[in-house]
Design a protein around this motif. Structure first.
Motif, PDB file in Angstrom:
ATOM      1  N   VAL A  18       0.744  -1.167   0.028  1.00 61.08           N
ATOM      2  CA  VAL A  18       0.108  -0.011  -0.105  1.00 61.08           C
ATOM      3  C   VAL A  18       0.851   1.298  -0.109  1.00 61.08           C
ATOM      4  CG1 VAL A  18      -1.829   1.171   1.016  1.00 61.08           C
ATOM      5  CG2 VAL A  18      -1.674  -1.252   1.303  1.00 61.08           C
ATOM      6  N   TRP A  19       0.690   2.062  -0.806  1.00 54.63           N
ATOM      7  CA  TRP A  19       1.454   3.477  -0.964  1.00 54.63           C
ATOM      8  C   TRP A  19       0.709   4.475  -0.416  1.00 54.63           C
ATOM      9  CZ3 TRP A  19       4.090   3.542  -6.618  1.00 54.63           C
ATOM     10  CH2 TRP A  19       5.064   2.572  -6.838  1.00 54.63           C
ATOM     11  N   SER A  20       1.253   5.132   0.415  1.00 62.09           N
ATOM     12  CA  SER A  20       0.390   6.404   0.984  1.00 62.09           C
ATOM     13  C   SER A  20       1.287   7.572   1.198  1.00 62.09           C
ATOM     14  CB  SER A  20       0.205   5.983   2.559  1.00 62.09           C
ATOM     15  OG  SER A  20       1.155   5.886   3.268  1.00 62.09           O
ATOM     16  N   LEU A  21       0.817   8.885   1.346  1.00 63.21           N
ATOM     17  CA  LEU A  21       1.584   9.828   1.608  1.00 63.21           C
ATOM     18  C   LEU A  21       1.807  10.234   3.148  1.00 63.21           C
ATOM     19  CD1 LEU A  21      -0.217  11.911  -1.274  1.00 63.21           C
ATOM     20  CD2 LEU A  21       2.057  11.238  -1.531  1.00 63.21           C
ATOM     21  N   ALA A  22       2.841  10.946   3.128  1.00 61.96           N
ATOM     22  CA  ALA A  22       3.054  11.740   4.454  1.00 61.96           C
ATOM     23  C   ALA A  22       3.714  12.857   4.379  1.00 61.96           C
ATOM     24  CB  ALA A  22       4.042  10.801   5.507  1.00 61.96           C
ATOM     25  N   ILE A  23       3.416  13.774   5.256  1.00 56.79           N
ATOM     26  CA  ILE A  23       4.265  15.168   5.357  1.00 56.79           C
ATOM     27  C   ILE A  23       4.876  15.388   6.543  1.00 56.79           C
ATOM     28  CG2 ILE A  23       1.897  16.195   6.082  1.00 56.79           C
ATOM     29  CD1 ILE A  23       2.661  18.708   4.540  1.00 56.79           C
ATOM     30  N   ASP A  24       6.244  15.530   6.345  1.00 53.16           N
ATOM     31  CA  ASP A  24       7.052  15.611   7.414  1.00 53.16           C
ATOM     32  C   ASP A  24       7.036  14.558   8.533  1.00 53.16           C
ATOM     33  OD1 ASP A  24       8.006  18.064   6.692  1.00 53.16           O
ATOM     34  OD2 ASP A  24       6.466  19.303   7.520  1.00 53.16           O
ATOM     35  N   GLY A  25       6.787  13.558   7.866  1.00 56.45           N
ATOM     36  CA  GLY A  25       6.725  12.039   8.833  1.00 56.45           C
ATOM     37  C   GLY A  25       5.339  11.987   9.381  1.00 56.45           C
ATOM     38  N   ARG A  26       4.124  12.782   9.088  1.00 57.57           N
ATOM     39  CA  ARG A  26       2.775  12.624   9.658  1.00 57.57           C
ATOM     40  C   ARG A  26       1.860  12.160   8.369  1.00 57.57           C
ATOM     41  NH1 ARG A  26       1.814  14.668  14.438  1.00 57.57           N
ATOM     42  NH2 ARG A  26       3.530  16.024  15.404  1.00 57.57           N
ATOM     43  N   ARG A  27       0.962  11.350   8.891  1.00 58.94           N
ATOM     44  CA  ARG A  27      -0.036  11.139   7.867  1.00 58.94           C
ATOM     45  C   ARG A  27      -0.508  12.195   7.152  1.00 58.94           C
ATOM     46  NH1 ARG A  27      -1.397   5.694   8.529  1.00 58.94           N
ATOM     47  NH2 ARG A  27      -0.879   4.671  10.892  1.00 58.94           N
ATOM     48  N   ARG A  53       9.019  27.360   9.319  1.00 58.04           N
ATOM     49  CA  ARG A  53       9.730  26.459   8.659  1.00 58.04           C
ATOM     50  C   ARG A  53       9.915  26.795   7.272  1.00 58.04           C
ATOM     51  NH1 ARG A  53       7.346  20.555  10.927  1.00 58.04           N
ATOM     52  NH2 ARG A  53       7.754  21.338  13.130  1.00 58.04           N
ATOM     53  N   ALA A  54      11.132  26.655   6.583  1.00 60.92           N
ATOM     54  CA  ALA A  54      11.286  27.167   5.327  1.00 60.92           C
ATOM     55  C   ALA A  54      10.807  26.193   4.297  1.00 60.92           C
ATOM     56  CB  ALA A  54      12.928  27.284   5.105  1.00 60.92           C
ATOM     57  N   PHE A  55      10.402  24.993   4.612  1.00 61.19           N
ATOM     58  CA  PHE A  55       9.953  24.122   3.841  1.00 61.19           C
ATOM     59  C   PHE A  55       9.127  22.962   4.242  1.00 61.19           C
ATOM     60  CE2 PHE A  55      14.510  23.116   4.396  1.00 61.19           C
ATOM     61  CZ  PHE A  55      14.605  21.634   4.537  1.00 61.19           C
ATOM     62  N   HIS A  56       8.415  22.250   3.526  1.00 62.50           N
ATOM     63  CA  HIS A  56       7.893  20.804   3.965  1.00 62.50           C
ATOM     64  C   HIS A  56       8.060  19.948   3.116  1.00 62.50           C
ATOM     65  CE1 HIS A  56       4.770  23.551   2.158  1.00 62.50           C
ATOM     66  NE2 HIS A  56       4.593  22.460   1.351  1.00 62.50           N
ATOM     67  N   THR A  57       8.216  18.389   3.603  1.00 60.89           N
ATOM     68  CA  THR A  57       8.610  17.313   2.798  1.00 60.89           C
ATOM     69  C   THR A  57       7.751  16.370   2.804  1.00 60.89           C
ATOM     70  OG1 THR A  57      10.819  17.986   3.459  1.00 60.89           O
ATOM     71  CG2 THR A  57      10.558  15.827   2.785  1.00 60.89           C
ATOM     72  N   PHE A  58       7.230  16.034   1.401  1.00 58.62           N
ATOM     73  CA  PHE A  58       6.165  14.991   1.413  1.00 58.62           C
ATOM     74  C   PHE A  58       7.078  13.759   0.915  1.00 58.62           C
ATOM     75  CE2 PHE A  58       4.191  18.667  -0.338  1.00 58.62           C
ATOM     76  CZ  PHE A  58       2.902  18.680   0.034  1.00 58.62           C
ATOM     77  N   SER A  59       6.530  12.623   1.497  1.00 59.83           N
ATOM     78  CA  SER A  59       7.172  11.169   1.312  1.00 59.83           C
ATOM     79  C   SER A  59       6.163  10.427   0.719  1.00 59.83           C
ATOM     80  CB  SER A  59       7.648  10.664   2.696  1.00 59.83           C
ATOM     81  OG  SER A  59       8.604  11.396   3.276  1.00 59.83           O
ATOM     82  N   ILE A  62      10.807   4.514   7.018  1.00 66.00           N
ATOM     83  CA  ILE A  62      10.213   5.749   7.706  1.00 66.00           C
ATOM     84  C   ILE A  62       9.238   5.463   8.391  1.00 66.00           C
ATOM     85  CG2 ILE A  62       8.936   6.161   5.529  1.00 66.00           C
ATOM     86  CD1 ILE A  62       9.305   9.105   6.142  1.00 66.00           C
ATOM     87  N   ALA A  63       9.198   5.855   9.680  1.00 63.00           N
ATOM     88  CA  ALA A  63       7.855   5.890  10.554  1.00 63.00           C
ATOM     89  C   ALA A  63       7.081   7.097  10.065  1.00 63.00           C
ATOM     90  CB  ALA A  63       8.489   5.981  11.958  1.00 63.00           C
ATOM     91  N   VAL A  64       5.661   6.602  10.127  1.00 61.47           N
ATOM     92  CA  VAL A  64       4.463   7.547  10.020  1.00 61.47           C
ATOM     93  C   VAL A  64       3.780   7.728  11.157  1.00 61.47           C
ATOM     94  CG1 VAL A  64       2.718   8.148   8.475  1.00 61.47           C
ATOM     95  CG2 VAL A  64       4.642   6.681   7.563  1.00 61.47           C
ATOM     96  N   SER A  65       3.473   8.831  11.846  1.00 60.75           N
ATOM     97  CA  SER A  65       2.743   9.247  12.764  1.00 60.75           C
ATOM     98  C   SER A  65       1.570   9.801  12.451  1.00 60.75           C
ATOM     99  CB  SER A  65       3.631  10.183  13.774  1.00 60.75           C
ATOM    100  OG  SER A  65       3.954  11.307  12.989  1.00 60.75           O
ATOM    101  N   GLU A  66       0.836   9.987  13.453  1.00 61.43           N
ATOM    102  CA  GLU A  66      -0.574  10.438  13.214  1.00 61.43           C
ATOM    103  C   GLU A  66      -0.499  11.787  12.485  1.00 61.43           C
ATOM    104  OE1 GLU A  66      -3.875   8.882  13.979  1.00 61.43           O
ATOM    105  OE2 GLU A  66      -1.881   7.407  13.815  1.00 61.43           O
TER     106      GLU A  66
END
Length: 542
Positions: free
Chosen positions: A138-147, A163-169, A229-233
């Motif tokens: 299952v592929w999902s999206l996280a932003i800065d390590g959060r769902r 914060r200067a930027f945000h990171t999607f994973s 990578i860990a994915v938090s709430e």
């Protein structure tokens, strides 16, 4: 079909066979944001791919406080990421158990459908075991390590905290939803203004990124080894007091920027330095790009024009600089050249190529006794090769090497009889995807490298200069655009490059502190004893 995906399919050496590949997309309710629906449409254009929609019960939106609700509504007038469009395609309904996770009968139903891949872009309720749900997980999206959830409050918190930027994973889950492997990292600059919903604009890049990685999966028959990578709430709902603090901070920032001198007009310029030894000679490269205030002199280009993207050429004891001349007031780029001498004299600039569309990044190189130039012409959606009729000021168009997608800062590299082209494609949402192509000849057909896509990380995005050799290492300059466009230059060492494999690693960096007034620097080049850099500074503060 997206122009980039179509180009990659056309130029692939291991195109998908077209055999059936089933993708399921999990959403809440029977409607979704346009960018999510675009994920399905784009995926369905790939050979052999069929898309089915899986519908979770829709959760009630969170109870926002009055101030946050009004602030959100006001921000949506600039950009509205929350409107939803009804789904018209066939779908399968799923159910949740009392704990809010997928019910046992829904898990069994998904397994019966025998998906190759599941994609859950906004599914904060998915938790626990996900093994066996799809062949490739299952592929999902996280932003800065959060769902990532439907409201995306992480964007709000990033803007509030400066914060200067945000990171999607893009995360692949094969055992549990709480952790997975990071397939792709995409960095987007945070808009610091009151209209915080504008940061959601970056989500429009997700369909393109999803399709690029899905295409790579179809071609390779598996995914590369990736970091865990860990994915938090999801990020917490901001309260009224937080919303008030947000408004106060943004109003204070706006007032400060309106003070005289606090928000000056910025301009690009070029600085030059004459070295005692050439960059390719023995010695520390980090020392070679060490910051030293006062070492660089402004190169006099066209009066009242900006100048950027300098490239250096040393031939027959003479030094030339090719650069982008930015013409006011529309800031349309054209290509120019001038001659420099160690005593600080300049021949004066001359325009060498000019079109009705923007030109930049005039990368000049020699091949088989001829001088060539491969500038950026992304606005025209082409990658065009020029040859010198009379070096350095007369150039003739030879061939269009690529067309269709917007490719920027294409950087050629000739190694072991093969031509490689490092380039960056611009996706919706201003995402930058790094790609690699190769060809048996300079003017031959491009072939997509098996390593594609190389990355979508703004920390190492577009080309920042010609690939060069130092102490036996091949170094590739790239732009760091995470903080802002063209913020800094990073140098990567190419460890392995063949038509089948590519590996590189970080080697050095050049931050925008080599001059007293600059806030960005995005091109570095050297030839012989001449070193060139560009920088961005307040206008009139040279």
């Amino acid at each position: 079909m997206d122009a980039l995906v179509e180009f990659l399919l056309k130029h692939s050496t291991s195109a998908p066979s077209g055999s059936a590949f089933r993708v399921g997309i999990i959403i809440e309710g029977d409607s979704a944001a346009p960018w999510i629906l675009e994920c399905g449409r784009e995926a369905a254009t790939l050979p052999g791919v069929t898309v089915e929609w899986l519908l979770l019960p829709e959760n009630a939106p969170p109870a926002e406080g009055a101030l946050l609700r009004r602030l959100t509504a006001w921000s949506q007038r600039r950009y509205d990421p929350y409107h939803r469009i009804a789904l018209t395609a066939a779908s399968t309904k799923l159910s949740l158990d009392a704990s809010g996770t997928l019910a046992a009968e829904s898990l069994a139903r998904i397994r019966e459908l025998d998906f190759d891949l599941l994609f859950a872009p906004l599914a904060p309720g998915l938790r626990g075991d996900c093994s066996g749900l799809a062949r490739f997980g299952v592929w999902s999206l996280a932003i800065d390590g959060r769902r990532l959830d439907a409201r995306g409050y992480q964007f709000f918190w990033n803007s509030l905290e400066g914060r200067a930027f945000h990171t999607f994973s893009l995360v692949a889950h094969t055992t549990r939803f709480e952790a997975g492997t990071e397939l792709c990292r995409y960095t987007s600059t945070t808009d610091p203004g009151l209209h915080f919903t504008q940061n959601h604009f970056a989500l429009e890049a997700i369909p393109g990124l999803l399709c690029l990685h899905l295409l790579a999966l179809l071609e390779r028959g598996g995914t590369e080894e990736c970091a865990t990578i860990a994915v938090s709430e999801p990020a917490a709902l901001p309260g009224n007091f937080t919303a008030l603090r947000f408004v106060a901070a943004k109003c204070a920032r706006s007032a400060w920027l309106r003070l005289p001198g606090q928000s000056p007009e910025l301009e690009w310029f070029v600085g030059s330095q004459w070295r005692r030894t050439a960059i390719g000679a023995a010695g520390s490269f980090q020392g070679a790009v060490s910051n030293g205030i006062g070492e660089f002199s402004d190169v006099a280009c066209f009066r009242a024009h900006e100048a950027a993207d300098p490239f250096a050429v040393h031939v027959d004891g003479r030094y030339y600089m090719f650069f982008e001349d930015i013409v006011p007031p529309k800031r349309l780029g054209r290509l120019a050249a001038l001659e420099l001498s160690p005593d600080g004299q300049s021949s004066g600039p001359k325009v060498i190529v000019e079109h009705a569309y923007h030109l930049s990044y005039p990368l000049v190189f020699k091949h088989e006794g001829e001088w060539y130039m491969l500038p950026e012409s992304a606005e025209n959606r082409t990658v065009d090769l020029y040859r010198a009729e009379e070096f350095p000021y007369r150039w003739q168009h030879v061939q269009t090497l690529a067309s269709g997608p917007q490719f920027v800062d294409t950087t050629p590299f000739h190694k072991d009889g093969v031509w490689y082209f490092f380039t960056t494609a611009i996706l919706p949402g201003n995402a930058m995807v790094n790609l690699l192509f190769y060809s048996e000849s300079l003017t031959g057909a491009w072939r997509s490298h098996p390593a594609n896509p190389l990355s979508a990380d703004a920390v190492a995005s577009r080309g920042a200069g010609a690939i060069f050799r130092h102490n036996g290492r091949w170094l590739r300059p790239v732009q760091d655009c995470a903080v802002c466009y063209g913020y800094a230059v990073r140098f990567y060492e190419i460890e392995e490059l063949t038509a089948e494999r590519f590996r590189e690693k970080p080697f050095a960096e050049m931050l925008p502190d080599w001059h007293r007034t600059i806030s960005a620097t995005h091109t570095w080049n050297s030839a012989g004893l001449l070193e060139l850099r560009d920088g961005k500074r307040p206008r009139g503060r040279g």
